[in-house]
Structures are given as C-alpha cells and as structure tokens.
Design an enzyme around this catalytic site. Structure first.
Site, mmCIF file in Angstrom:
data_model
loop_
_atom_site.group_PDB
_atom_site.id
_atom_site.type_symbol
_atom_site.label_atom_id
_atom_site.label_comp_id
_atom_site.label_asym_id
_atom_site.label_seq_id
_atom_site.Cartn_x
_atom_site.Cartn_y
_atom_site.Cartn_z
ATOM 1 C CB CYS A 122 -0.873 0.146 1.170
ATOM 2 S SG CYS A 122 -2.087 1.326 1.088
ATOM 3 C CB THR A 377 -28.206 2.587 10.064
ATOM 4 O OG1 THR A 377 -29.139 2.390 9.221
ATOM 5 C CG2 THR A 377 -28.786 3.017 11.461
ATOM 6 C CE1 TYR A 378 -25.391 8.829 7.503
ATOM 7 C CE2 TYR A 378 -24.890 6.921 6.391
ATOM 8 C CZ TYR A 378 -24.548 8.021 7.096
ATOM 9 O OH TYR A 378 -23.024 8.437 7.412
ATOM 10 C CB THR A 389 -29.429 -1.502 6.905
ATOM 11 O OG1 THR A 389 -28.822 -0.616 8.007
ATOM 12 C CG2 THR A 389 -30.180 -0.708 6.061
ATOM 13 C CD GLU A 454 -27.044 3.086 0.109
ATOM 14 O OE1 GLU A 454 -28.071 2.611 0.846
ATOM 15 O OE2 GLU A 454 -27.085 3.022 -1.272
#
Length: 483
Positions: A122, A377-378, A389, A454
C-alpha cells in the site's frame, strides 16, 4: 491523463507490461476501460464525493489538521468524510495511536505503520508515513530498508506477516519470543501498542484499496522517497487495477436487472426477519451452518486469484518474506486450526480490558470506533427509505470473521448465504484477505443500485471486522502468555 512508455517523457508515470498489452489490444479495436480517474478515488466520481459528503468543509479541514498524519484533507479523509460520524471516531483513535502519550516513541510508531502497510504493497499509506519521518527528521536511514533498522523492530516481522495474512497461527510462543529476547526485548505494553498499530494499518490498507483511493501527489516534493514511488507507478497501479488485461479477456458479467436484484434483497431480508420470529434454529443447526459457510468461503474467488503473478512491489525494502500471503483458514484436505469461538474470547469481555490495561484508553477509542462502524445507519438502502439494515450490517461483519475462523454461537450463518450474493463475497474476500488485488470491476459488480456512500460504508465494516479479528487472535495469544 496522458502517459507514455518513453522514459524521456516529462510525465511521472511509466507504462507497465500489462498496460502495454492492453494498449496493443486497443489498437486492434478492443474496447479498453479507462483505468484511472482524477480526484480522491479511482472508483467514485469526484463530484459525487463532494455532493454526497455530509461534513462541513471547514469541520473536515479542522479535523484533518488536528488528527490526520498529513495535516491536510487527503484523499483518504475525503472519501471517509462521506460518513462524518465515523470519520471523527477514526481520526481520534488514529491520533491517539500515533501522536499521544504511549509506550512507543513517535518515530517507531510511524515505522511500524510503514511495515504494516508494506505487507499489502500500500504505497499510499507508506508514503504518508514516510513524510512523517522527513517531518521529524530522525532515523532517516531506516527508510532505506529493514536492514537499516534496529533488531528490536525487525523482530516484529514475524508477527506482522502473521497478523496480516494468517492471524490464527499466532501463539503465546510468538509473544514469548518478543518479550524475552534480552537487549532486544519488548515490554507487554510496547507490544500491545505495536500490535494495535499493525492491525490498524493492515485494515486501513483494505479500506484504501477497496475504495480505490488515488495516491496523494506531494506537489511540494518534500521528500525524495515519494518521487521514487510515483515514478514507478503505472496508471493501472494508481487505480489499484492490476487486472485490466485479465478483465478484458474474461467473459462479460451477466446482465441482470439491478433493480430486481435490490428488490430481491429486500424480500430476503423481510423473509429472514419473519423466520427469525417464527422459529429459532437449534445450536447444532447453527454450528452446522457456520461450518458450511466456512467451507464455502474456500470457493469464493479462488478461481480468479490462485497462482496469479502480482506486480513487483514498490515498497519491498520494508518487507521480509514477501511470498508469505493469505491462505484460507479452512483448507481442503488439511488439519485446520480449531474454530475461534467468540464466547470463549471476545473483544467485549476479554480483548477490551486487556488492551486498556496495558495501553491506557486505547481500548475505549477502539471500542467506540468498532461500535460506530457497526451501528452506523441512515435507515435507507439505495432508493428505499425507513429500512432497518441491522441484519445486513451484521452479515457483512460476521462473514469476515467467518473467513478468519471466528464463530458467534448466537448467529445464524444461513443468513450470510441469503444476504450476500457471490459477487459481493468475492469483493469482501479480496478486500479483506488480499486487498492489493482489488479492481474497479469487483467494486462495480455488486449492489449496482446502491449509492457510492453505501459501498464506502461496506468498506468501513470490512475494515473494522478485519482489525478486530486480528486483535482477537493477537490479544488471546498475549493473554495465554500472561497466564
């Protein structure tokens, strides 16, 4: 962005052999996908990161200046800024790990970060912490390679490679070898600090590659090391897409209606919730389902990834035993390690208290970061609103732990197969186990109706699940050594 194979070109990027073959195919009329995009991510359009970001630009700048190693809103911070609540927790934790009072000297912390990031090639993270070395102006010889660093640091190589690729192999003997080596010995507090840094940057490399984070070009050229790294890049490296040639020659993905995929996932979630309420599986059945899922994970991605020749690493001077890599926890036809049962050693009941006792307060910060990622979460999924979710988030987290041989007795692993499609499983395994192989095609292949934010949330869950899995194995070995 134009690029050339001509070494006399002023452009800093060269063309690798793979891309030269791709260009030859293009000349023959084969359609070639563009491998590189400007902006923070090669996977996410720049304008969508700006539009979707919910954090105030001034707040983001202040956070970065206070807590980011680079002291600026780098590409990683911008992409993570799609989830500002998580970003704040992440930066607080990383700042404490690298800058605040702790058992290890500051420059050693950054070098351990370099060692961890280099295991996955990386260059983005390696460059970030190389800049910190130049900023501090100490032990610059270490940047020439591992042979220039003290033996005490080199002794971390074994636990670094095991944590990065096969953490279930770590035993109390590995711990003993580090804390009882005479003049090169580590205290338990120092070792816990080092282990947390290693796990943090292994997992962060997964996020960097999984989100297609583009390299941060140092316009002020504050050090010569980055110039060397950048000059060795090809544009396919910049997009973390080493597989253009293979992708071009492979068959086209099935053209499935992505809208119907979303509706089918919603229906499965609803059905699973109803089944939970009606009938709970027995402990024996749930154990069987875990073993089934663990064995099926062997088949995920194996056809795409086995025996593949990887590009030469640009950070090889920081890696020993470079050929040592990930192997499945449950390998066909072999005696495998026993399953790690979370009820016997969990983060909440065991790891948290140990790490907090040996390295004050880091346990609290890590716990907050884990919880923030898992609880975030939304209440929406793509175009659907008011959606719980929780089930999907837990399936993502627990699938990572399943691949690492960690089982939760109270979880029905049948849900993993119901909720995670094969293309998503391939993506999860790649990002978690060999992130440097992640491609744009893998990122695009799953959840095609979902927002980029998301998918970044998915990467946050994968990162935290991976870090916690590494810590569980390492901290269990430390606990066994202490007792």
């Amino acid at each position: 962005m134009s690029f050339s194979a001509d070494s006399t070109s002023p452009n800093p990027f060269h063309m690798c052999n793979i891309c030269q073959k791709v260009i030859r195919k293009k000349d023959k009329g084969v359609r070639v996908p563009r491998p590189f995009s400007s902006g923070p991510s090669a996977f996410i359009p720049k304008e969508e990161i700006v539009e979707a970001s919910q954090v105030d630009p001034l707040t983001e700048q202040l956070l970065a200046e206070a807590y980011s190693p680079s002291g600026q809103v780098d590409h990683l911070t911008q992409v993570m800024g799609l989830h500002p609540h998580y970003l704040e927790s992440f930066l607080h934790s990383q700042f404490y790990l690298l800058r605040m009072d702790g058992p290890l000297p500051l420059h050693c912390r950054h070098f351990i970060a370099i060692m961890a990031a280099a295991r996955h090639q990386c260059s983005f993270l390696v460059s970030l912490h190389v800049r910190e070395f130049y900023r501090m102006g100490v032990c610059l010889d270490w940047l020439k390679g591992l042979q220039y660093v003290p033996q005490r640091l080199r002794n971390l190589n074994e636990i670094n490679k095991l944590l990065a690729h096969r953490p279930w192999l770590i035993t109390k003997e590995h711990i003993q070898n580090l804390v009882k080596t005479g003049e090169h010995s580590w205290s338990l507090a120092e070792l816990v600090h080092a282990v947390v840094i290693l796990a943090h940057f292994h997992a962060l490399a997964s996020f960097v590659f999984g989100s297609g984070i583009n390299p941060q070009v140092d316009t002020q050229n504050t050090n010569g090391f980055q110039a060397v790294l950048i000059s060795n890049y090809c544009t396919c490296d910049l997009a973390s897409d080493h597989h253009l040639d293979r992708d071009l020659s492979s068959s086209s993905p099935e053209t499935t209606d992505s809208v119907s995929e979303l509706e089918a996932l919603m229906d499965r979630m609803k059905r699973l919730q109803e089944e939970r309420e009606e009938d709970e599986a027995s402990q024996e059945e749930m154990a069987t389902r875990f073993e089934k899922e663990k064995k099926e994970s062997l088949l995920v991605g194996s056809g795409d990834l086995e025996d593949e020749v990887m590009p030469t690493s640009k950070v090889s001077q920081f890696v020993e035993d470079a050929t040592f890599g990930y192997q499945d926890f449950a390998r066909r036809g072999e005696d495998n390690p026993p399953t790690f049962r979370a009820q016997d050693y969990s983060w909440e009941d065991h790891g948290f208290s140990l790490v907090n006792r040996l390295y004050s307060d880091i346990g609290l910060l890590l716990d907050d970061k884990f919880r923030t990622a898992c609880d975030l979460t939304y209440y929406n999924m793509a175009s659907h609103e008011d959606v719980d979710t929780t089930m999907l988030r837990r399936a993502l987290f627990n699938y990572v732990h399943c691949m690492y041989g960690i089982r939760y007795d109270d979880y029905d692993y049948g849900e993993v197969n119901q909720l995670l499609e094969r293309s998503l499983k391939v993506y999860i395994k790649t990002v978690t186990c060999y992130p440097e192989r992640t491609t744009r095609r893998m990122y695009d292949s799953y959840w095609r109706q979902f927002r980029h934010s998301e998918k970044v949330h998915v990467n946050l869950l994968l990162m935290e699940a991976r870090m916690q899995a590494e810590l569980l194995y390492a901290l269990r070995a430390i606990t066994r050594y202490m007792t």
